[in-house]
Design a protein around this motif. Structure first.
Motif, short mmCIF file in Angstrom:
data_model
loop_
_atom_site.label_atom_id
_atom_site.label_comp_id
_atom_site.label_asym_id
_atom_site.label_seq_id
_atom_site.Cartn_x
_atom_site.Cartn_y
_atom_site.Cartn_z
N TRP A 39 0.83 -1.22 0.00
CA TRP A 39 0.00 0.00 0.00
C TRP A 39 0.86 1.26 0.00
O TRP A 39 0.40 2.32 -0.41
CB TRP A 39 -0.94 0.01 1.20
N ARG A 40 2.11 1.15 0.43
CA ARG A 40 2.95 2.35 0.54
C ARG A 40 3.18 3.00 -0.83
O ARG A 40 3.21 4.22 -0.95
CB ARG A 40 4.29 2.00 1.18
N SER A 41 3.40 2.17 -1.84
CA SER A 41 3.64 2.75 -3.17
C SER A 41 2.36 3.42 -3.68
O SER A 41 2.42 4.47 -4.34
CB SER A 41 4.15 1.70 -4.15
N PHE A 43 0.14 4.81 -1.79
CA PHE A 43 0.06 6.03 -0.96
C PHE A 43 0.92 7.13 -1.61
O PHE A 43 0.47 8.26 -1.84
CB PHE A 43 0.58 5.67 0.44
N VAL A 44 2.18 6.77 -1.92
CA VAL A 44 3.10 7.74 -2.54
C VAL A 44 2.60 8.17 -3.91
O VAL A 44 2.61 9.35 -4.26
CB VAL A 44 4.52 7.12 -2.65
#
Lengths: 225, 466
Positions: A39-41, A43-44
């Motif tokens: 999910w971090r990518s 988010f970014v």
């Protein structure tokens, strides 16, 4: 004549920039899927791309793009209702749940929708400038059929979300393909109005688009879900 | 927006050189770009679960921000560049250490510091950081060789992604900083070309003004000559007029004698007439040579060298100068003496140019002695001496006066263009400057001055005999 030329030159810059962000989004999404970037990518990608579009709009004082950013985020926030329905009522959409959430969706979701609607809708609007409205609606719908399911496929690979308990092509449910085609179909019409009309319109149109997303999912789910 | 942001950190440096300003601009852009990349790597580290790397990047970002602030407040730009190199190298070192050491995907980043420092701070800094980077690589290599186990603080599943991001980022940062370097270099080059064009225009204007000034100086010295020339021409003209009148009377007498058939007397008168005519011719030629000399003097182009009687030239210009001053100031009086070395026959010089130099020096000498004479010093006799001397390969012309002399503090300035001690309107300040050029450049000679305040001045011209 000079004014007209300046507008065309300005528009050229805007077109190139929006196409560049679309290319960047596709690249990052593909890499995220390839390397399971979680999910971090997403988010970014969502926040970064929205920021990038906003930076360009303010730097160039691009009123149309500014209006689209308001439209997009209004649609993205309203769409949270549709997301909740998909997660809780249909039980077909699963998020990772180990990430910052808003309602039933990841925190970045309104921005992700805003970016995607702007990029796809902008292409539809470009078509509508050359072709009749019905032609651009049909072409944008097909664009929605083609692009968004690709993102859905990558979303599973990247670990952003996935679907269960429904008929699918690869990782994308039939109803999602149909719904997202419907979602995109109205964009040329909305964008044309946003372009023509003053500042009062993009917010209500954004909310209508958000509600239409819900309606499109509902119709599609009932038809092929 | 980015430009405005970077411009904010660039200090106003009116007193600095263009190169310094260019370097400041370059360093500011390089640091700013690195800050953007550092933020990008904060995100990359976050996605890869490389939290210590994230902290290192955040710390370096704040370090760069402090550098930008120091730059704004005028810290030396090379120090800033090297501190930038230090922060960069330290953060890269930290990232490498915690991501697998010698096998870390961040290791190639060590190449960025010397390359970037070479571009922004010059060869010396580039060389220094190249040595540092090589030493760090060697240190990691040796540690690896002796079995040191480096920690790997990122998620194992993100190794490829982490390596890909690192290598892409390295290529991009070097590329972007090179673009900034190229843009600033190009703009500096354009600036230099513009300055060159402006200078060329200014030089061309200066040359045109200079030639006009030189012509003005020639005309001014011609003005000084006029009175002397008038005096010089008056003498032969008097002879011509007087002998012409006498001849007219003699012809009348001759007619009368011929009418009387007194042939002997008529022949004697004819002889007298002939003698008078010879004198008329002689003095006519004298006037002619004076006028020719005056025309030569006013000629604007550089003359051609020709064998010239230096003694005659000195004598002529001394008399011209004296009579010129006398015509302007009837109270002016001074002894003037020529001590000519008879062993000098002719010297290959441009006569009108050397004449101009002599006229200038002699005029100055007369001016100075006259000025001193007006101070009514008891027993003072104004005197100007011009002497010529032959040496083995040279000829010396010395113009000496017993005037007020040149004060030591201005002695070094007298040959500078436009320097004059005469009251406004009386001197152009170009006389000695032109004389200097005529002797040194035009005749490969030299001109020296000896002077004692209150005692007098001596100009010594040395011209090689060719």
């Amino acid at each position: 004549m000079l004014h007209h030329r300046l507008i065309i030159r300005f528009r050229d810059k805007e077109v190139k920039f929006v196409l560049f962000t679309l290319f960047l989004t596709v690249t990052v999404a593909a890499l995220s899927a390839a390397f399971e970037l979680t999910w971090r990518s997403a988010f970014v990608l969502a926040f970064g791309m929205y920021f990038l579009l906003g930076w360009f709009a303010f730097k160039q004082n691009d009123i149309f793009l500014k209006k689209l950013l308001v439209f997009g985020i209004a649609a993205g926030i309203t769409e949270l209702l549709a997301d909740c329905w998909l997660v809780q009522s249909t039980g077909t959409l699963i998020y990772a749940n180990n990430e910052p959430m808003v309602a039933c969706s990841p925190l970045y979701m309104p921005f992700a929708w805003a970016v995607l609607l702007i990029q796809i809708g902008y292409l539809g609007w470009l078509i509508s400038r050359k072709e009749k409205m019905w032609v651009s609606i049909v072409l944008t719908t097909f664009l929605g059929f083609a692009v968004i399911p690709l993102f859905e496929h990558w979303a599973k690979g990247a670990g952003w979300w996935y679907y269960v308990n429904t008929k699918m092509v690869l990782n994308t449910p039939y109803y999602i393909i149909l719904a997202e085609g419907l979602i995109c179909s109205v964009l040329p019409f909305f964008f044309k109005n946003i372009h023509k009309k003053d500042y009062k319109w993009q917010l209500p149109l954004g909310i209508i688009e958000g509600l239409w997303i819900w309606a499109a999912y509902f119709i599609a789910f009932k038809l092929v879900g | 927006m980015v430009r405005t942001l970077v411009e904010y950190f660039i200090p106003v440096q009116e007193d600095k050189s263009t190169e310094y300003k260019r370097r400041v601009r370059l360093i500011a852009h390089a640091i700013f770009l690195t800050m953007i990349f550092a933020l990008f790597y904060v995100l990359v580290s976050w996605i890869a679960g490389y939290y210590i790397g994230l902290l290192i990047m955040l710390a370096s970002w704040f370090g760069y921000l402090i550098l930008m602030i120091l730059l704004k407040y005028g810290m030396n730009v090379i120090k800033i560049a090297n501190l930038f190199g230090f922060i960069g190298a330290a953060s890269i070192y930290g990232s490498i250490y915690f991501s697998g050491g010698f096998e870390s995907p961040v290791l190639p980043w060590l190449a960025s510091t010397p390359i970037v420092l070479l571009l922004i701070a010059g060869k010396r800094s580039g060389f220094f950081w190249a040595v540092v980077s090589v030493l760090i690589v060697l240190a990691f290599g040796l540690m690896d060789y002796y079995g040191f186990v480096f920690p790997r603080k990122y998620h194992a599943s993100k190794e490829t992604y982490f390596a890909l991001s690192s290598q892409t980022g390295l290529v991009l940062i070097i590329f972007f900083i090179s673009i900034v370097f190229e843009n600033i270099r190009k703009s500096a080059f354009t600036q230099v070309i513009e300055q060159k064009n402006t200078l060329e225009k200014t030089l061309s204007k200066l040359k045109s003004t200079q030639s006009q000034l030189i012509q003005s100086e020639k005309m001014a010295s011609l003005g000084e000559l006029t009175a002397g020339i008038a005096h010089e021409i008056q003498n032969p003209l008097n002879f011509v007029n007087n002998f012409s009148e006498v001849n007219s009377e003699l012809l009348d007498e001759m007619k009368e004698e011929l009418a009387k058939s007194n042939t002997m007397e008529a022949e004697a008168i004819a002889d007298d007439i002939k003698q008078n005519l010879e004198k008329i011719i002689h003095h006519g030629k004298r006037a002619d040579s004076i006028v020719k000399g005056m025309l030569l003097h006013s000629r604007s182009n550089m003359g051609i060298k020709e064998p010239t009687d230096i003694n005659a030239l000195a004598d002529e210009y001394m008399r011209l100068a004296y009579h010129g001053l006398r015509a302007n100031d009837k109270f002016f009086n001074a002894d003037y003496i020529l001590e000519a070395d008879k062993s000098i026959h002719t010297v290959n010089v441009v006569p009108q140019d050397i004449g101009r130099v002599l006229l200038n020096l002699i005029n100055n000498a007369f001016y100075d002695v006259n000025k001193k004479a007006k101070e009514s010093i008891a027993g003072y006799k104004p005197k100007v001496l011009v002497s010529t001397k032959r040496r083995s390969n040279t000829v010396k012309i010395i113009v000496k006066d017993n005037g007020g002399g040149i004060p030591p503090e201005i002695k070094d300035k007298i040959f500078q263009p436009f320097f004059t001690t005469k009251p406004t309107g009386q001197g152009t300040g170009l006389g000695l400057s032109l004389s200097y050029d005529i002797i040194t450049k035009g005749h490969a000679g030299e001109i020296k001055v000896n002077s004692k305040a209150g005692e007098g001045t001596e100009f010594i011209i040395t011209i090689p005999i060719k």
